[in-house]
Design a protein around this motif. Structure first.
Motif, PDB file in Angstrom:
ATOM      1  N   ILE A  95       0.051   0.223   9.227  1.00  0.00           N
ATOM      2  CA  ILE A  95       1.235  -0.032   8.415  1.00  0.00           C
ATOM      3  C   ILE A  95       1.389   1.089   7.398  1.00  0.00           C
ATOM      4  O   ILE A  95       0.458   1.399   6.660  1.00  0.00           O
ATOM      5  N   VAL A  96       2.583   1.684   7.358  1.00  0.00           N
ATOM      6  CA  VAL A  96       2.878   2.725   6.375  1.00  0.00           C
ATOM      7  C   VAL A  96       4.290   2.500   5.828  1.00  0.00           C
ATOM      8  O   VAL A  96       5.140   1.896   6.491  1.00  0.00           O
ATOM      9  N   ALA A  97       4.522   3.002   4.622  1.00  0.00           N
ATOM     10  CA  ALA A  97       5.836   2.870   3.992  1.00  0.00           C
ATOM     11  C   ALA A  97       6.311   4.225   3.490  1.00  0.00           C
ATOM     12  O   ALA A  97       5.510   5.077   3.104  1.00  0.00           O
ATOM     13  N   ASP A  98       7.613   4.412   3.500  1.00  0.00           N
ATOM     14  CA  ASP A  98       8.239   5.557   2.839  1.00  0.00           C
ATOM     15  C   ASP A  98       7.651   6.901   3.285  1.00  0.00           C
ATOM     16  O   ASP A  98       7.097   7.660   2.498  1.00  0.00           O
ATOM     17  N   VAL A  99       7.804   7.169   4.568  1.00  0.00           N
ATOM     18  CA  VAL A  99       7.332   8.445   5.104  1.00  0.00           C
ATOM     19  C   VAL A  99       8.287   9.577   4.725  1.00  0.00           C
ATOM     20  O   VAL A  99       7.864  10.686   4.403  1.00  0.00           O
ATOM     21  N   HIS A 100       9.581   9.306   4.786  1.00  0.00           N
ATOM     22  CA  HIS A 100      10.613  10.281   4.397  1.00  0.00           C
ATOM     23  C   HIS A 100      10.545  11.566   5.220  1.00  0.00           C
ATOM     24  O   HIS A 100      10.697  12.667   4.676  1.00  0.00           O
ATOM     25  N   GLY A 150       2.568   3.592  -8.482  1.00  0.00           N
ATOM     26  CA  GLY A 150       1.433   4.329  -9.008  1.00  0.00           C
ATOM     27  C   GLY A 150       0.790   3.555 -10.137  1.00  0.00           C
ATOM     28  O   GLY A 150       1.397   2.656 -10.733  1.00  0.00           O
ATOM     29  N   VAL A 151      -0.468   3.863 -10.413  1.00  0.00           N
ATOM     30  CA  VAL A 151      -1.194   3.237 -11.513  1.00  0.00           C
ATOM     31  C   VAL A 151      -1.589   4.336 -12.491  1.00  0.00           C
ATOM     32  O   VAL A 151      -2.075   5.393 -12.096  1.00  0.00           O
ATOM     33  N   ASN A 152      -1.357   4.080 -13.773  1.00  0.00           N
ATOM     34  CA  ASN A 152      -1.630   5.064 -14.816  1.00  0.00           C
ATOM     35  C   ASN A 152      -3.032   4.859 -15.357  1.00  0.00           C
ATOM     36  O   ASN A 152      -3.366   3.786 -15.850  1.00  0.00           O
ATOM     37  N   LEU A 153      -3.884   5.894 -15.255  1.00  0.00           N
ATOM     38  CA  LEU A 153      -5.261   5.826 -15.744  1.00  0.00           C
ATOM     39  C   LEU A 153      -5.426   6.787 -16.913  1.00  0.00           C
ATOM     40  O   LEU A 153      -4.948   7.927 -16.869  1.00  0.00           O
ATOM     41  N   CYS A 163      -0.912   3.878  -5.546  1.00  0.00           N
ATOM     42  CA  CYS A 163      -1.716   2.657  -5.490  1.00  0.00           C
ATOM     43  C   CYS A 163      -1.134   1.645  -4.519  1.00  0.00           C
ATOM     44  O   CYS A 163       0.054   1.687  -4.173  1.00  0.00           O
ATOM     45  N   PHE A 164      -2.011   0.757  -4.069  1.00  0.00           N
ATOM     46  CA  PHE A 164      -1.620  -0.477  -3.387  1.00  0.00           C
ATOM     47  C   PHE A 164      -1.597  -1.569  -4.453  1.00  0.00           C
ATOM     48  O   PHE A 164      -2.573  -1.718  -5.202  1.00  0.00           O
ATOM     49  N   ALA A 165      -0.524  -2.333  -4.527  1.00  0.00           N
ATOM     50  CA  ALA A 165      -0.400  -3.381  -5.544  1.00  0.00           C
ATOM     51  C   ALA A 165      -0.187  -4.726  -4.856  1.00  0.00           C
ATOM     52  O   ALA A 165       0.842  -4.951  -4.227  1.00  0.00           O
ATOM     53  N   PHE A 166      -1.178  -5.613  -4.986  1.00  0.00           N
ATOM     54  CA  PHE A 166      -1.117  -6.931  -4.369  1.00  0.00           C
ATOM     55  C   PHE A 166      -0.882  -7.988  -5.443  1.00  0.00           C
ATOM     56  O   PHE A 166      -1.748  -8.237  -6.281  1.00  0.00           O
ATOM     57  N   GLY A 167       0.304  -8.597  -5.428  1.00  0.00           N
ATOM     58  CA  GLY A 167       0.616  -9.698  -6.318  1.00  0.00           C
ATOM     59  C   GLY A 167       0.355 -11.028  -5.641  1.00  0.00           C
ATOM     60  O   GLY A 167      -0.229 -11.096  -4.548  1.00  0.00           O
ATOM     61  N   LYS A 227       2.493 -13.053  -4.262  1.00  0.00           N
ATOM     62  CA  LYS A 227       3.308 -13.286  -3.064  1.00  0.00           C
ATOM     63  C   LYS A 227       3.830 -12.002  -2.432  1.00  0.00           C
ATOM     64  O   LYS A 227       4.577 -12.066  -1.465  1.00  0.00           O
ATOM     65  N   GLN A 228       3.439 -10.855  -2.967  1.00  0.00           N
ATOM     66  CA  GLN A 228       4.046  -9.615  -2.507  1.00  0.00           C
ATOM     67  C   GLN A 228       3.103  -8.435  -2.715  1.00  0.00           C
ATOM     68  O   GLN A 228       2.484  -8.320  -3.772  1.00  0.00           O
ATOM     69  N   ALA A 229       3.019  -7.579  -1.695  1.00  0.00           N
ATOM     70  CA  ALA A 229       2.242  -6.345  -1.774  1.00  0.00           C
ATOM     71  C   ALA A 229       3.181  -5.156  -1.646  1.00  0.00           C
ATOM     72  O   ALA A 229       4.054  -5.137  -0.775  1.00  0.00           O
ATOM     73  N   ILE A 230       2.995  -4.167  -2.519  1.00  0.00           N
ATOM     74  CA  ILE A 230       3.795  -2.946  -2.474  1.00  0.00           C
ATOM     75  C   ILE A 230       2.880  -1.792  -2.079  1.00  0.00           C
ATOM     76  O   ILE A 230       1.851  -1.556  -2.716  1.00  0.00           O
ATOM     77  N   LEU A 231       3.245  -1.098  -1.017  1.00  0.00           N
ATOM     78  CA  LEU A 231       2.435  -0.001  -0.496  1.00  0.00           C
ATOM     79  C   LEU A 231       2.836   1.321  -1.128  1.00  0.00           C
ATOM     80  O   LEU A 231       4.014   1.525  -1.463  1.00  0.00           O
ATOM     81  N   PRO A 232       1.893   2.244  -1.265  1.00  0.00           N
ATOM     82  CA  PRO A 232       2.249   3.589  -1.734  1.00  0.00           C
ATOM     83  C   PRO A 232       3.051   4.327  -0.674  1.00  0.00           C
ATOM     84  O   PRO A 232       3.026   3.978   0.507  1.00  0.00           O
ATOM     85  N   SER A 233       3.769   5.350  -1.097  1.00  0.00           N
ATOM     86  CA  SER A 233       4.518   6.152  -0.131  1.00  0.00           C
ATOM     87  C   SER A 233       3.553   6.999   0.692  1.00  0.00           C
ATOM     88  O   SER A 233       2.633   7.612   0.151  1.00  0.00           O
ATOM     89  N   PHE A 234       3.784   7.012   2.009  1.00  0.00           N
ATOM     90  CA  PHE A 234       2.929   7.796   2.902  1.00  0.00           C
ATOM     91  C   PHE A 234       3.258   9.282   2.821  1.00  0.00           C
ATOM     92  O   PHE A 234       2.373  10.128   2.890  1.00  0.00           O
ATOM     93  N   GLY A 235       4.536   9.600   2.686  1.00  0.00           N
ATOM     94  CA  GLY A 235       4.954  11.000   2.673  1.00  0.00           C
ATOM     95  C   GLY A 235       4.421  11.748   1.461  1.00  0.00           C
ATOM     96  O   GLY A 235       4.440  11.236   0.344  1.00  0.00           O
TER      97      GLY A 235
END
Length: 221
Positions: A33-38, A164-167, A179-183, A185-193
């Motif tokens: 599974i990948v997101a936002d390849v662009h 993204g996560v700010n450190l 970052c991968f963010a798992f809430g 009810k919802q997970a948001i994937l980082p952009s692959f591109g």
């Protein structure tokens, strides 16, 4: 020898391998599974006269190929924004890449940038959906607002916002990592591109956040 240092994460009795290449391998479904390849973004900018290295998107395709050879998925899920713009020369590279994996089921959940005619995807044997429920997970492109999540069937996987996560370091150093963010009810994937930005997201204390480093994925407490 493997190329990935995967971090295993169990969600709803499903085993997810979070990969530093900004992808997820879902073991039970044998799905990558990948997101936002662009793809096409480089060609889009170069067409507009903006100097961008030609090999950036070929690098993304090579990374995707490496993951396929390593994990041998039966299906590849793109969570929207597969191709960044209208048709340009980068489509030829993508067509050539697709021909190398004729037996792989490829599914695109369409995003706001996926404006190329559906027929072009069908010619490459790519399935198109606006949303897709697989097992306990609902595949989308856009995240849903909190007030609608409780009435949605399935735990959502999505992209779109390039999270993204700010450190912060001891000496006022600050860095924003994908970052991968798992809430709940919802997970948001980082952009692959690689030719994409990232936005630091707000998270709840109950969220599980995994920062993507160069060669590993680490949980953020």
């Amino acid at each position: 020898m493997t190329i990935s240092a995967a971090t295993s994460f169990t969600l709803l009795n499903q085993t997810l391998l979070l990969l530093p290449q900004r992808a997820i391998y879902w073991e039970q479904q044998k799905a990558l599974i990948v997101a936002d390849v662009h793809f096409g973004k480089v060609g889009h900018f170069r067409k507009a006269g903006i100097a961008v290295p030609r090999d950036m998107e070929q690098s993304d395709l090579a990374t995707l190929s490496d993951l396929i050879y390593e994990y041998q998925p039966e299906k590849l899920l793109f969570l929207g924004d597969l191709f960044h713009s209208d048709m340009n020369n980068d489509w030829d590279w993508f067509t050539l890449w697709r021909s190398q994996f004729p037996g792989l089921q490829i599914i695109l959940v369409k995003g706001n940038h996926d404006i190329i005619a559906d027929s072009n995807y069908h010619q490459l044997n790519i399935e198109l959906h606006d949303q897709l429920l697989i097992g306990p997970f609902l595949m989308l492109h856009h995240p849903l607002p909190d007030e609608t999540l409780q009435n949605t069937e399935g735990y959502i996987f999505c992209g779109h916002i390039h999270p993204g996560v700010n450190l912060n370091g001891r000496g006022r150093q600050s860095i924003t990592l994908p970052c991968f963010a798992f809430g709940n009810k919802q997970a948001i994937l980082p952009s692959f591109g690689k030719f994409t930005g990232k936005v630091a997201i707000r998270s709840q204390k109950t969220d599980r956040i995994f920062a993507v480093l160069k060669d590993k994925v680490v949980a953020i407490d």
